[in-house]
Design a protein around this motif. Structure first.
Motif, short mmCIF file in Angstrom:
data_model
loop_
_atom_site.label_atom_id
_atom_site.label_comp_id
_atom_site.label_asym_id
_atom_site.label_seq_id
_atom_site.Cartn_x
_atom_site.Cartn_y
_atom_site.Cartn_z
N LYS A 4 0.83 -1.19 0.00
CA LYS A 4 0.00 0.00 0.00
C LYS A 4 0.87 1.25 0.00
O LYS A 4 1.96 1.27 0.59
CB LYS A 4 -0.89 0.03 1.24
CG LYS A 4 -1.95 -1.05 1.29
CD LYS A 4 -2.77 -0.91 2.57
CE LYS A 4 -3.83 -1.99 2.67
NZ LYS A 4 -4.60 -1.89 3.93
N GLU A 28 -0.72 -0.58 -4.35
CA GLU A 28 -2.12 -0.32 -4.04
C GLU A 28 -2.21 1.13 -3.59
O GLU A 28 -1.85 1.47 -2.46
CB GLU A 28 -2.62 -1.25 -2.94
CG GLU A 28 -4.08 -1.02 -2.55
CD GLU A 28 -4.51 -1.86 -1.36
OE1 GLU A 28 -5.25 -1.33 -0.52
OE2 GLU A 28 -4.09 -3.04 -1.27
N ALA A 116 0.14 1.48 5.40
CA ALA A 116 0.94 1.80 4.21
C ALA A 116 2.33 2.23 4.65
O ALA A 116 2.48 2.98 5.62
CB ALA A 116 0.28 2.92 3.41
#
Length: 219
Positions: A4, A28, A116
């Motif tokens: 992420k 992502e 993330a």
């Protein structure tokens, strides 16, 4: 597992290129845009449209209440918008006090909350002359802080930190990107003014690449 990444996405050329670069690398992407009280929000509309068309998670954060703390900039205050090239001395009027530190801090908090490991933003070499919060030393210090500010370290990533707008556009064109999906002008009128520093640098980048900018200009 796909990694992420949070991308600070203004809707302009640089962040559009960064966004697509991360997507093409297989990340992502979680795009994050900010209304910090800038004079117009046209860029944000472009950002929303791109994220919707690409199916990318996109949050627009309204922090316009802090506008009165960021006085003195042509982007947020009643200061007239300067015209001319970015490297001209009067372009310092477009500096928004501490903007990137504020936005990066919020983006890092978001990154931690969604697990993330990276936050991307579009600082580039052409910004160094005018914007202190786009310079390599700023990015390095922010990285140092973000490594220890939370239990989970977050890395600030600036893919174009040492490249020019011309080089960013060249890279984006090699990815097949459509820059009609971006808004760069500091003025939020129907067409781009072609005279502010942002427009001048954009037009220069297209000219250096031997192309015509798909954006419509007033003159």
């Amino acid at each position: 597992m796909t990694q992420k990444a949070v991308v600070i996405y203004s809707g302009g050329m640089d962040s559009f290129t960064v966004l697509n670069k991360v997507v093409k690398q297989g990340g992502e992407v979680h795009a994050l845009s900010f209304n910090y009280g800038q004079k117009h929000s046209k860029e944000l509309d472009y950002a929303a449209n791109v994220c919707k068309s690409m199916g990318i998670s996109h949050k627009v954060v309204d922090i316009s209440a802090i506008n009165f703390l960021l006085a003195g900039s042509a982007l947020t205050d009643s200061v007239p918008m300067p015209e001319g090239h970015y490297e001209a001395e009067n372009m310092a009027q477009t500096v928004v006090p501490n903007r990137n530190m504020i936005l990066l801090s919020l983006a890092v908090g978001y990154a931690v909350s969604i697990d993330a490991a990276q936050v991307y933003y579009g600082a580039h070499g052409g910004d160094h002359a005018i914007y202190p919060d786009c310079r390599p030393e700023f990015v390095q210090k922010m990285n140092d802080v973000c490594a220890i500010a939370n239990y989970e370290a977050v890395q600030i990533v600036t893919p174009y930190l040492h490249q020019s707008k011309v080089e960013i556009l060249t890279d984006g064109l090699s990815m097949g990107l459509d820059y009609s999906q971006t808004w760069t002008c500091y003025n939020g009128r129907e067409k781009a003014c072609g005279k502010c520093g942002a427009c001048q640098e954009r037009l220069e980048a297209f000219a250096e690449n031997g192309l015509t900018d798909p954006c419509e200009y007033e003159s």
